[in-house]
Scaffold this active site. Sequence first.
Site, short mmCIF file in Angstrom:
data_model
loop_
_atom_site.label_atom_id
_atom_site.label_comp_id
_atom_site.label_asym_id
_atom_site.label_seq_id
_atom_site.Cartn_x
_atom_site.Cartn_y
_atom_site.Cartn_z
N GLY A 52 0.78 -1.24 0.00
CA GLY A 52 0.00 0.00 0.00
C GLY A 52 0.81 1.29 0.00
O GLY A 52 0.32 2.31 0.49
N ASN B 102 1.41 3.09 -2.60
CA ASN B 102 0.66 4.02 -3.47
C ASN B 102 -0.56 4.57 -2.74
O ASN B 102 -0.91 5.74 -2.90
CB ASN B 102 0.27 3.35 -4.79
CG ASN B 102 1.41 3.37 -5.77
OD1 ASN B 102 1.77 4.41 -6.31
ND2 ASN B 102 2.01 2.20 -5.99
N MET C 14 -3.95 -6.71 -7.27
CA MET C 14 -3.34 -7.81 -8.03
C MET C 14 -4.35 -8.83 -8.57
O MET C 14 -3.95 -9.92 -8.97
CB MET C 14 -2.29 -8.52 -7.16
CG MET C 14 -1.18 -7.61 -6.70
SD MET C 14 -0.38 -6.73 -8.09
CE MET C 14 0.97 -5.94 -7.22
N LEU D 137 -9.83 -8.08 -12.86
CA LEU D 137 -11.29 -8.02 -12.72
C LEU D 137 -11.95 -8.34 -14.06
O LEU D 137 -11.35 -8.14 -15.12
CB LEU D 137 -11.69 -6.62 -12.23
CG LEU D 137 -11.11 -6.28 -10.85
CD1 LEU D 137 -11.26 -4.80 -10.55
CD2 LEU D 137 -11.79 -7.12 -9.77
N ASN E 277 -5.67 2.95 -12.96
CA ASN E 277 -4.70 1.96 -12.49
C ASN E 277 -3.30 2.55 -12.60
O ASN E 277 -3.03 3.31 -13.53
CB ASN E 277 -4.77 0.70 -13.37
CG ASN E 277 -3.78 -0.38 -12.95
OD1 ASN E 277 -3.66 -0.69 -11.75
ND2 ASN E 277 -3.06 -0.94 -13.90
N HIS F 256 0.58 1.37 -13.18
CA HIS F 256 1.36 0.21 -13.61
C HIS F 256 2.84 0.59 -13.57
O HIS F 256 3.21 1.66 -14.06
CB HIS F 256 0.95 -0.23 -15.01
CG HIS F 256 1.65 -1.46 -15.45
ND1 HIS F 256 1.32 -2.71 -14.96
CD2 HIS F 256 2.72 -1.66 -16.27
CE1 HIS F 256 2.14 -3.62 -15.48
NE2 HIS F 256 3.00 -3.00 -16.27
C1 GAR Z 1 3.32 -0.98 -7.39
O1 GAR Z 1 4.59 -0.92 -7.99
C2 GAR Z 1 2.24 -0.99 -8.45
O2 GAR Z 1 2.53 -0.16 -9.55
C3 GAR Z 1 2.25 -2.43 -8.86
O3 GAR Z 1 2.44 -3.16 -7.67
C4 GAR Z 1 3.12 -2.34 -6.71
C5 GAR Z 1 2.25 -2.24 -5.48
O4 GAR Z 1 2.90 -1.56 -4.45
N1 GAR Z 1 1.03 -2.77 -9.53
C6 GAR Z 1 0.97 -3.69 -10.50
O5 GAR Z 1 1.93 -4.33 -10.88
C7 GAR Z 1 -0.40 -3.86 -11.12
N2 GAR Z 1 -0.29 -4.46 -12.42
P1 GAR Z 1 2.11 -0.87 -3.25
O6 GAR Z 1 1.15 -1.91 -2.67
O7 GAR Z 1 3.20 -0.53 -2.28
O8 GAR Z 1 1.39 0.34 -3.78
#
Ligand code: GAR
Length: 209
Positions: free
Chosen positions: A13, A15, A92, A95, A109, A111
């Site tokens: 989390g 982000n 992750m 959907l 989203n 990425h």
């Molecule tokens: C982040 O780097 C996000 O961009 C990526 O997972 C990480 C989650 O970190 N998301 C994906 O790969 C989705 N396809 P966080 O839980 O610390 O935000």
Amino acid sequence: MAKRIAVLVSGGGTNLQALIDAQARGEIVNGEIAAVIASNPDAYALERAKKAGIPTYVVARKSYPSSQAMTVALVEQLQALHIDLVVLAGFMVILTSEMVQAFPNAILNVHPALIPSFAGPGCYGLHVHEKALEYGVKLSGATVHFVSEECDGGPIVSQKAVEVLPDDTPEILQRRIMENCEWKLLPQAVSLFCQGRLKVEGRTVRILD
Ligand code: GAR
């Protein structure tokens, strides 16, 4: 009226934390994080939300027989909360179409790569950075995009690049991209959405003044 934002999470989390911190600084203009929903009851992101006083919910993938059944439950929860914007922040679970149909051009989203590179099914989390290093790219970064029915294929709102350095590991590159790209781009895009300043024209997103 302020837009009601739901942030969907699965893990650490960071982000989500960037969004919480931006909100505390008054940088999410015309928006309010109304809910944090996790796909996994152990997600540390839930602790971050609780600490910030944001209501939390769990819609666990393993409680449903299929990802479609989980998506339908999630849509019902979001509608019950009167959500205007859904933000996938390290979410992750892929959907199914019910989600995009219920929230057309209202799901963002983040990425951790420059889409269309290193995107699509199987490209998530640390795997994205492993693939970028394997390929030998000299630049990588992050993308914020609207979610469409194609995995990682919706219209791009913003992108930011960083250099890939010779001694990078997937973990080091991930951290550089989070700090310099993801944690900045995502709150900015959410704020623009809440102000009604993102206009989708086909594959292009125009940012209105
Ligand atoms: C982040 O780097 C996000 O961009 C990526 O997972 C990480 C989650 O970190 N998301 C994906 O790969 C989705 N396809 P966080 O839980 O610390 O935000």
